[in-house]
Write a protein that holds these residues in place. Structure first.
Motif, PDB file in Angstrom:
ATOM      1  N   ILE B   3       0.884  -1.427   0.262  1.00 44.56           N
ATOM      2  CA  ILE B   3      -0.248   0.219   0.283  1.00 44.56           C
ATOM      3  C   ILE B   3       0.938   0.887  -0.269  1.00 44.56           C
ATOM      4  CG2 ILE B   3      -1.870   1.387   1.039  1.00 44.56           C
ATOM      5  CD1 ILE B   3      -2.949  -1.453   1.956  1.00 44.56           C
ATOM      6  N   ASN B   4       1.418   0.991   1.107  1.00 40.79           N
ATOM      7  CA  ASN B   4       2.608   2.592   0.687  1.00 40.79           C
ATOM      8  C   ASN B   4       3.596   2.910  -0.571  1.00 40.79           C
ATOM      9  OD1 ASN B   4       2.275   3.110   3.567  1.00 40.79           O
ATOM     10  ND2 ASN B   4       3.981   1.460   3.751  1.00 40.79           N
ATOM     11  N   ALA B   5       3.684   1.728  -1.608  1.00 39.01           N
ATOM     12  CA  ALA B   5       4.212   2.287  -2.869  1.00 39.01           C
ATOM     13  C   ALA B   5       2.725   2.187  -3.326  1.00 39.01           C
ATOM     14  CB  ALA B   5       5.206   0.729  -3.040  1.00 39.01           C
ATOM     15  N   ALA B   6       2.055   1.911  -3.300  1.00 42.07           N
ATOM     16  CA  ALA B   6       0.882   2.900  -4.138  1.00 42.07           C
ATOM     17  C   ALA B   6       0.668   3.941  -4.179  1.00 42.07           C
ATOM     18  CB  ALA B   6      -0.283   2.060  -3.504  1.00 42.07           C
ATOM     19  N   ILE B   7       1.110   4.381  -2.319  1.00 44.18           N
ATOM     20  CA  ILE B   7       0.515   5.649  -1.833  1.00 44.18           C
ATOM     21  C   ILE B   7       1.208   6.693  -3.075  1.00 44.18           C
ATOM     22  CG2 ILE B   7       0.704   7.182  -0.069  1.00 44.18           C
ATOM     23  CD1 ILE B   7      -0.563   5.321   1.646  1.00 44.18           C
ATOM     24  N   ASP B   8       3.211   5.606  -2.796  1.00 47.15           N
ATOM     25  CA  ASP B   8       4.117   6.784  -3.053  1.00 47.15           C
ATOM     26  C   ASP B   8       3.755   7.367  -4.040  1.00 47.15           C
ATOM     27  OD1 ASP B   8       5.402   7.134  -0.788  1.00 47.15           O
ATOM     28  OD2 ASP B   8       6.792   5.558  -1.213  1.00 47.15           O
ATOM     29  N   ALA B   9       3.387   6.355  -5.685  1.00 48.54           N
ATOM     30  CA  ALA B   9       2.737   5.926  -6.608  1.00 48.54           C
ATOM     31  C   ALA B   9       1.793   7.206  -6.752  1.00 48.54           C
ATOM     32  CB  ALA B   9       3.109   5.020  -6.927  1.00 48.54           C
ATOM     33  N   LEU B  10       1.061   7.415  -5.959  1.00 48.51           N
ATOM     34  CA  LEU B  10      -0.171   8.055  -6.261  1.00 48.51           C
ATOM     35  C   LEU B  10      -0.040   9.811  -5.938  1.00 48.51           C
ATOM     36  CD1 LEU B  10      -2.564   5.698  -5.193  1.00 48.51           C
ATOM     37  CD2 LEU B  10      -2.839   6.422  -7.182  1.00 48.51           C
ATOM     38  N   ALA B  11       0.854   9.814  -4.822  1.00 50.80           N
ATOM     39  CA  ALA B  11       1.370  11.436  -4.483  1.00 50.80           C
ATOM     40  C   ALA B  11       2.288  11.809  -5.897  1.00 50.80           C
ATOM     41  CB  ALA B  11       2.195  11.523  -3.347  1.00 50.80           C
ATOM     42  N   THR B  12       3.172  11.356  -6.044  1.00 45.07           N
ATOM     43  CA  THR B  12       3.291  11.884  -7.881  1.00 45.07           C
ATOM     44  C   THR B  12       2.424  12.235  -8.922  1.00 45.07           C
ATOM     45  OG1 THR B  12       5.140   9.884  -7.398  1.00 45.07           O
ATOM     46  CG2 THR B  12       5.038  11.180  -9.700  1.00 45.07           C
ATOM     47  N   VAL B  13       1.583  11.716  -9.033  1.00 49.52           N
ATOM     48  CA  VAL B  13       0.434  11.790  -9.830  1.00 49.52           C
ATOM     49  C   VAL B  13      -0.565  12.915  -9.137  1.00 49.52           C
ATOM     50  CG1 VAL B  13      -1.637  11.147 -11.217  1.00 49.52           C
ATOM     51  CG2 VAL B  13       0.560   9.698 -10.593  1.00 49.52           C
ATOM     52  N   LEU B  14      -0.838  12.479  -8.315  1.00 48.29           N
ATOM     53  CA  LEU B  14      -2.337  12.988  -7.150  1.00 48.29           C
ATOM     54  C   LEU B  14      -1.742  14.873  -6.585  1.00 48.29           C
ATOM     55  CD1 LEU B  14      -4.763  10.887  -6.584  1.00 48.29           C
ATOM     56  CD2 LEU B  14      -4.878  12.263  -8.719  1.00 48.29           C
ATOM     57  N   GLY B  15      -0.816  14.468  -6.037  1.00 47.31           N
ATOM     58  CA  GLY B  15       0.012  16.064  -5.903  1.00 47.31           C
ATOM     59  C   GLY B  15      -1.070  16.180  -4.549  1.00 47.31           C
ATOM     60  N   ASP B  16      -1.496  17.091  -4.151  1.00 47.91           N
ATOM     61  CA  ASP B  16      -2.418  17.666  -2.822  1.00 47.91           C
ATOM     62  C   ASP B  16      -3.816  16.648  -2.946  1.00 47.91           C
ATOM     63  OD1 ASP B  16      -3.232  19.110  -4.630  1.00 47.91           O
ATOM     64  OD2 ASP B  16      -3.240  21.018  -3.447  1.00 47.91           O
ATOM     65  N   ARG B  17      -3.927  16.427  -4.247  1.00 48.42           N
ATOM     66  CA  ARG B  17      -5.434  15.671  -4.094  1.00 48.42           C
ATOM     67  C   ARG B  17      -5.264  14.248  -3.543  1.00 48.42           C
ATOM     68  NH1 ARG B  17      -6.912  15.632  -9.290  1.00 48.42           N
ATOM     69  NH2 ARG B  17      -5.016  16.025  -9.547  1.00 48.42           N
ATOM     70  N   LEU B  18      -4.012  13.770  -3.007  1.00 46.07           N
ATOM     71  CA  LEU B  18      -3.902  12.178  -2.610  1.00 46.07           C
ATOM     72  C   LEU B  18      -3.536  13.156  -0.826  1.00 46.07           C
ATOM     73  CD1 LEU B  18      -3.842   9.595  -2.481  1.00 46.07           C
ATOM     74  CD2 LEU B  18      -1.370   9.639  -2.241  1.00 46.07           C
ATOM     75  N   ASP B  24      -9.325  13.285   7.294  1.00 44.83           N
ATOM     76  CA  ASP B  24      -9.285  12.317   6.187  1.00 44.83           C
ATOM     77  C   ASP B  24      -9.749  11.303   6.715  1.00 44.83           C
ATOM     78  OD1 ASP B  24     -10.635  14.473   4.119  1.00 44.83           O
ATOM     79  OD2 ASP B  24      -8.366  14.654   2.978  1.00 44.83           O
ATOM     80  N   LEU B  25      -8.585  10.651   7.026  1.00 45.29           N
ATOM     81  CA  LEU B  25      -8.405   9.219   7.219  1.00 45.29           C
ATOM     82  C   LEU B  25      -9.928   9.013   7.818  1.00 45.29           C
ATOM     83  CD1 LEU B  25      -5.160   8.568   7.078  1.00 45.29           C
ATOM     84  CD2 LEU B  25      -6.622   8.334   5.382  1.00 45.29           C
ATOM     85  N   ALA B  26     -10.533   9.683   8.658  1.00 44.92           N
ATOM     86  CA  ALA B  26     -11.278   9.306  10.213  1.00 44.92           C
ATOM     87  C   ALA B  26     -12.297   9.714   9.300  1.00 44.92           C
ATOM     88  CB  ALA B  26     -11.541  10.344  10.741  1.00 44.92           C
ATOM     89  N   ALA B  27     -12.525  10.504   8.401  1.00 43.01           N
ATOM     90  CA  ALA B  27     -14.066  11.005   8.280  1.00 43.01           C
ATOM     91  C   ALA B  27     -14.693   9.992   7.026  1.00 43.01           C
ATOM     92  CB  ALA B  27     -14.395  12.315   7.373  1.00 43.01           C
ATOM     93  N   HIS B  28     -13.202   9.647   6.553  1.00 49.82           N
ATOM     94  CA  HIS B  28     -13.676   7.850   5.481  1.00 49.82           C
ATOM     95  C   HIS B  28     -14.040   6.692   5.713  1.00 49.82           C
ATOM     96  CE1 HIS B  28     -12.580  11.538   2.933  1.00 49.82           C
ATOM     97  NE2 HIS B  28     -13.129  10.719   1.991  1.00 49.82           N
ATOM     98  N   GLY B  29     -13.659   6.715   7.448  1.00 50.07           N
ATOM     99  CA  GLY B  29     -13.309   5.380   7.771  1.00 50.07           C
ATOM    100  C   GLY B  29     -14.592   5.703   8.455  1.00 50.07           C
ATOM    101  N   GLN B  30     -15.718   5.896   9.173  1.00 51.52           N
ATOM    102  CA  GLN B  30     -16.232   5.678   9.701  1.00 51.52           C
ATOM    103  C   GLN B  30     -18.198   5.847   8.591  1.00 51.52           C
ATOM    104  OE1 GLN B  30     -16.749   9.748  11.876  1.00 51.52           O
ATOM    105  NE2 GLN B  30     -18.268  10.197  10.475  1.00 51.52           N
ATOM    106  N   SER B  31     -18.737   4.854   9.188  1.00 51.99           N
ATOM    107  CA  SER B  31     -20.491   4.853   9.014  1.00 51.99           C
ATOM    108  C   SER B  31     -21.721   4.868   9.725  1.00 51.99           C
ATOM    109  CB  SER B  31     -20.209   3.264   8.858  1.00 51.99           C
ATOM    110  OG  SER B  31     -21.061   2.649   9.722  1.00 51.99           O
ATOM    111  N   PRO B  40      -9.266   4.364   5.562  1.00 53.09           N
ATOM    112  CA  PRO B  40      -8.108   3.322   4.416  1.00 53.09           C
ATOM    113  C   PRO B  40      -6.851   3.989   4.649  1.00 53.09           C
ATOM    114  CG  PRO B  40      -9.455   5.876   3.598  1.00 53.09           C
ATOM    115  CD  PRO B  40      -9.852   4.908   5.205  1.00 53.09           C
ATOM    116  N   ASP B  41      -5.874   4.280   4.162  1.00 51.96           N
ATOM    117  CA  ASP B  41      -4.291   4.287   4.018  1.00 51.96           C
ATOM    118  C   ASP B  41      -4.571   6.261   3.847  1.00 51.96           C
ATOM    119  OD1 ASP B  41      -3.048   2.509   5.539  1.00 51.96           O
ATOM    120  OD2 ASP B  41      -3.870   1.304   4.064  1.00 51.96           O
TER     121      ASP B  41
END
Lengths: 461, 461
Positions: B3-18, B24-31, B40-41
């Motif tokens: 997952i960390n490698a994916a996050i590194d790769a995504l950060a390059t593409v998305l910048g601050d949209r990752l 953010d993590l807490a908001a998306h982790g509740q129901s 999520p990570d």
């Protein structure tokens, strides 16, 4: 693959319900349209789901193709055994299993035809609305996602099949859907099976939605000076949200053919044939609103079919239009045959699609009456050809291909209701793009040996 | 899996949209219900389909889970990142792309909510009818095959999604369906995607069917002495074929909760809330017919919501009923939470299902108001529990399991509209039998790495 070994094994199980008689093979190897005869190696007549499962299990063991067969009314060669193998004819599985009046549903076997079903339902006050014209079997109608004259009001087989029992490629028997009117419990396998043309499984039982017989029904015909005027009336009617039960278009050539075949005397101009269902007051209101629109578009006064027997006769004429059109090209050495087109476009593009098609037909040498379920944006040109004239067949296939291309360019589909079969397979890549590959992925997952109606719907390479 | 490698790769593409911010993590982790927080990570905020495709492609390379996220209104924990990974939040993809008035369709991005869509459509005379109550995103509604108060008339998301754009597990972008109202061109991938809860693909665009604003609308409430009487009125209304736009049931406990939360003063007895759509004459006829039925069943005189603002208030009260019910159990150390049930049964078994459920609730210690979309046979008991009391949660889950079992025994489904998510997964084997294995086969074929919302809808073993 050893088809003969499969046949030997099946004969042991089915006895005289496995047939290799010449007449049986020939009858199951022909189609209603232009496709060459392609008989199976044997025809099986199972009596119940367990037997279907046994047949498929044995065929899987021997990698033998299996093709489902209902009433044989497909126009696209769905039931042709292009790889040989076994045709499963469902004529001995054509019972109504249970009418659930309180839920307005019915459980049936796949071999029952829509006319037989509605005859059976007559005393219940309920009816099954989907009406493709031909007296098709319900299993076949589900397998091709059929629709027809009443879809504009009641939807297609997609909307009217609630649940299925299906025999899979490995012989497993599954049930999809439930008795509930809606569900969010996972993938919609019912919808996946409907329209899969026997390539993902064989339907052995259907639960269908029924409708209450309307309190009032009125049917009429209305003549127009031009195709454009008739189509405009349709577009306006749909835009107004008038809940038409039927709104059928026939061009002048179709009307002439119907007159000759059914001994009718409609004026030979474009027509709409319409039907209204509802309460007495509701039908009166619909009639008035549609009448205003027809008048605005230059339509004639309505010719009413008020008595039930007049209505029956009207829709019989419509349902026989395909045969009427086939008979409208006499004088050949053999009977004319047809390449049937089935485009469906967004309603906003219907006028353009019809008029460009008409111009294309006029510029060709192929007689091609146009008619269709225009309330859905669906229409057919019946391309009449001399089966002994290869040039004519070639020209007709070109015309058909241009119609398909035009429908796709207008955001539509090459087949509104007849299905892919053999006749529309060449257009699937253009219509679906990468989605067609996904269909092949699903086919591979569910039928890894490719024994279920091989060569139809998808290409596996 | 990294997952960390994916996050590194995504950060390059998305910048601050990752984002990996705690909030953010807490908001998306509740129901919205009883599930434990499961963040999520990282959260990605793509701006267009190509970015979604890039994200999924990178995640596939790194075997990193991907969970779609709309408005977060799921009641079954659909968006919880139970295997970690990336949540794709569609809030930056919430545009209306094109209103096709002539075809009564609209193309939208998945992040738009139903209220925003209908606000946008206001000037067109058209509206999108599916109304699950919550202001859900259209992508989420499609993913869960949502329905709600108006499905009895206008159908569910199954019936109202015409076409989709979807990003598959390997990053491919496909289009399903077409602009035509019907088609028989191969497998119904639109229907397969609707209700697949993000496990087969991520919806990046939807083409939706719209309805014309009815000429006349009337809404009313009607009180009954008993639950049985109210349900009888519903069953009779559906059997008569009265085209109700809404027919909602609330038991006395639900009405009391609504009164307290929305400052209303309905008599504290079982109620039906109904709405009629049609022409002036059509609505008058429906009102009369339903009125006769209600009277026969001992219903009170109608309390009309005639002005548009009164109607809005009425349905707001209904839509807030879940929050009203949650607030109806004060006095705990922390706010009450809910286990929400969602059974749907054949309409002929509705009375039995409701009365047996009521008896079961009465015999338990769990407060559980009942309400639902009874015209479809769908109802909810909201099981209110003290989140700090494990015994209570256990008892409520048992009650919920008995409701599920009862619905299946009556031929229904454990989830009429909320979906499987985490909460209904344990019932899938009982509901589907071998069909559940077929769902897993399809999942494996379309997402062989199991990166799309892993752990939901199917089990892969």
């Amino acid at each position: 693959m050893s088809i003969n070994a499969a046949i030997d094994a099946l004969a042991t199980v089915l006895g005289d319900r496995l047939s290799q008689s010449k007449s049986d093979l020939a009858a199951h190897g022909q189609s209603e349209t232009h496709f060459d005869p392609t008989p199976p190696d044997a025809v099986a007549y199972p009596r119940n789901t367990d037997e279907v499962s046994q047949i498929v299990t044995l065929c899987a063991q021997h990698h033998c193709p299996v093709v489902g067969y209902g009433a044989g009314t497909s126009l696209e060669g769905h039931t042709l055994a292009t790889s040989g193998g076994i045709t499963i004819d469902f004529r001995n599985m054509s019972q109504v299993l249970e009418v659930q009046s309180g839920d307005m549903t019915v459980r049936v076997q796949p071999g029952i035809t829509r006319e037989a079903l509605n005859e059976d339902l007559r005393a219940t006050g309920l009816f099954f609305p989907v009406d493709p014209g031909a007296n098709a079997s319900l299993g076949g109608m589900a397998a091709t996602r059929a629709s027809g004259t009443t879809a504009v009001r009641y939807g297609t087989m997609r909307d009217n099949v609630m649940a299925l029992e299906v025999v899979l490629a490995d012989g497993r028997i599954i049930r999809t859907g439930s008795g509930a009117r809606k569900s969010s419990a996972g993938y919609d396998l019912t919808a996946l099976m409907v329209g899969s043309e026997g390539t993902l499984g064989l339907i052995t039982e259907l639960t269908l939605k029924l409708q209450g017989q309307p309190e009032a029904i009125a049917a009429a015909t209305c003549a127009f000076d031009t195709i454009d005027a008739a189509v405009q009336a349709v577009t306006a009617t749909i835009a107004m949200g008038i809940p038409m039960a039927r709104i059928e278009f026939l061009d002048a050539a179709s009307v002439a053919a119907v007159n000759a075949y059914s001994k009718a005397d409609f004026p030979v101009t474009p027509h709409l044939m319409v039907e209204f269902h509802g309460s007495d007051a509701g039908v009166a209101e619909q009639v008035e609103r549609f009448g205003d629109i027809a008048l605005d578009c230059g339509g004639s006064a309505f010719l009413w079919a008020t008595k039930p027997e007049d209505r029956t006769r009207l829709w019989q004429m419509r349902h026989h239009a395909y045969w009427a059109i086939l008979a409208s090209r006499p004088g050949l050495n053999v009977a004319a045959t047809a390449i049937v087109t089935d485009v469906c476009v967004p309603i906003s593009r219907l006028a353009q699609a019809v008029s460009e098609t008409q111009a294309d037909i006029d510029a060709s040498t192929i007689p091609a009456p146009i008619l269709g379920h225009v309330g859905d944006g669906n229409f057919h040109a019946i391309l009449l050809i001399d089966p002994e004239n290869a040039d004519e067949k070639h020209a007709a296939l070109d015309l058909s291909a241009r119609m398909a291309k035009r429908a796709l360019a207008l955001g539509g589909t090459v087949t509104g209701e007849h299905g892919v079969g053999l006749g529309k397979l060449d257009y699937m890549a253009a219509e679906h793009g990468a989605s067609w590959d996904v269909m092949a992925q699903i086919k591979r997952a569910m039928d890894p040996l490719n024994i279920l109606n091989p060569g139809k719907v998808v290409r596996l390479n």
